[in-house]
Write a protein that holds these residues in place. Structure first.
Motif, PDB file in Angstrom:
ATOM      1  N   VAL A   1       0.850  -1.198   0.000  1.00 12.34           N
ATOM      2  CA  VAL A   1       0.000   0.000   0.000  1.00 12.34           C
ATOM      3  C   VAL A   1       0.887   1.249   0.000  1.00 12.34           C
ATOM      4  O   VAL A   1       1.984   1.246   0.564  1.00 12.34           O
ATOM      5  CB  VAL A   1      -0.945  -0.043   1.231  1.00 12.34           C
ATOM      6  N   ALA A   2       0.424   2.318  -0.675  1.00  6.01           N
ATOM      7  CA  ALA A   2       1.182   3.575  -0.624  1.00  6.01           C
ATOM      8  C   ALA A   2       1.153   4.104   0.808  1.00  6.01           C
ATOM      9  O   ALA A   2       0.196   3.894   1.545  1.00  6.01           O
ATOM     10  CB  ALA A   2       0.560   4.583  -1.585  1.00  6.01           C
ATOM     11  N   GLY A   3       2.223   4.784   1.206  1.00  2.00           N
ATOM     12  CA  GLY A   3       2.282   5.336   2.554  1.00  2.00           C
ATOM     13  C   GLY A   3       1.403   6.570   2.668  1.00  2.00           C
ATOM     14  O   GLY A   3       1.039   7.176   1.655  1.00  2.00           O
ATOM     15  N   PRO A   4       1.056   6.976   3.926  1.00  2.00           N
ATOM     16  CA  PRO A   4       0.176   8.132   4.103  1.00  2.00           C
ATOM     17  C   PRO A   4       0.706   9.399   3.428  1.00  2.00           C
ATOM     18  O   PRO A   4      -0.052  10.132   2.799  1.00  2.00           O
ATOM     19  CB  PRO A   4       0.104   8.329   5.628  1.00  2.00           C
ATOM     20  N   ALA A   5       2.015   9.631   3.514  1.00  2.00           N
ATOM     21  CA  ALA A   5       2.564  10.857   2.915  1.00  2.00           C
ATOM     22  C   ALA A   5       2.439  10.809   1.386  1.00  2.00           C
ATOM     23  O   ALA A   5       2.096  11.812   0.755  1.00  2.00           O
ATOM     24  CB  ALA A   5       4.031  11.021   3.307  1.00  2.00           C
ATOM     25  N   GLU A   6       2.666   9.612   0.812  1.00  2.00           N
ATOM     26  CA  GLU A   6       2.548   9.482  -0.646  1.00  2.00           C
ATOM     27  C   GLU A   6       1.095   9.693  -1.094  1.00  2.00           C
ATOM     28  O   GLU A   6       0.832  10.335  -2.115  1.00  2.00           O
ATOM     29  CB  GLU A   6       3.010   8.084  -1.089  1.00  2.00           C
TER      30      GLU A   6
END
Ligand code: PGA
Length: 251
Positions: A180-185
């Protein structure tokens, strides 16, 4: 704006399997669905009627087609029109999913035509965009997203209703990979998408939903859905079972 919790069943499920999953989902989630959530299922075309028969009568639940062609009817073997989707209960249509772009060879121009055509025929449309891993590594995420938005939306008529048109950000490297993409991304991409939508359509772009997709699971959905500019999720693998998707819907 209601959060849109969408399931993409891709090329999975026969009529009976799809209907059983839809019934499980309603049984587990319908009574508890918060007023600010909407649930949407994209079954394969052959199971759309089976699923819409179950979901349509339930407030807050609807169905959509995973793809469609940009003509009313004609000699287009294998294709299906927005009117045909609506005929079997679909309210939504998906355009530009990464599997259509990268496996079936659809380009931005084709995706753009489909998006504008579906909207003009009364479908609510979700345009999917997202970069490949090579593009992210080459620092080209914004360039790719900007192009997919500009061409994907170029024929949308200026008076469109922002509730009818959503964008799904699905980084291709996060689809079906468990990564999964990270929160910042996610926040960075969604903020960039919102800015682009505002420059294309003005203030009403603030009323458009931007969904995240790519390895969303019951365990990570609550955190993702709480991020800035995340107005819903588009879920593949974890939407295939009523139990798992109901936990996502209620996360
Ligand atoms: P995934 O698929 O949840 O299995 O990563 C998402 C999608 O393709 O829409």
């Amino acid at each position: 704006m209601k959060k849109l919790m969408a399931a993409n069943w891709k090329m999975y499920k026969t009529w009976d399997e799809a209907q059983a999953t839809a019934r499980d989902l309603v049984g587990l989630a319908a009574g508890k669905l918060p007023a600010d959530r909407e649930v949407l299922v994209f079954p394969p075309f052959t199971a759309l009627k089976a699923v819409s028969d179950v979901l349509d009568p339930v407030p807050g639940f609807s169905t959509g087609g995973q793809d469609y062609y940009y003509e009313k009817e004609g000699a287009f073997t294998g294709e299906i029109s927005p009117a045909m989707l609506k005929d079997v209960g679909a309210a939504y249509g998906l355009t530009g999913h990464s599997e259509r772009r990268h496996i079936l060879g659809e380009g931005d121009e084709c995706v753009g035509r489909k998006t504008a055509y579906g909207l003009s025929k009364g479908l609510k449309v979700i345009l999917c965009i997202g970069e490949l891993i090579e593009e992210r590594k080459a620092d080209r995420v914004e360039e790719v997203l900007e192009r997919q938005l500009r061409i994907g939306l170029k024929d949308v008529s200026a008076d469109f209703d922002p509730e009818q048109l959503s964008v799904a950000y699905e980084p291709v490297w996060a689809i079906g990979t468990g990564e999964v993409a990270g929160p910042a991304e996610i926040v960075e991409a969604h903020t960039f998408i919102r800015k682009n939508l505002i420059s294309l359509f003005g203030e009403k772009a603030n009323e458009m939903r931007i969904l995240y997709g790519g390895s969303v699971k019951p365990e990570n959905c609550g955190d993702i859905i709480a991020l800035d500019n995340v107005d819903g999720v588009l879920v593949g693998g974890a939407s295939l079972h009523g139990e798992s998707f109901s936990r996502i819907v209620l996360a």
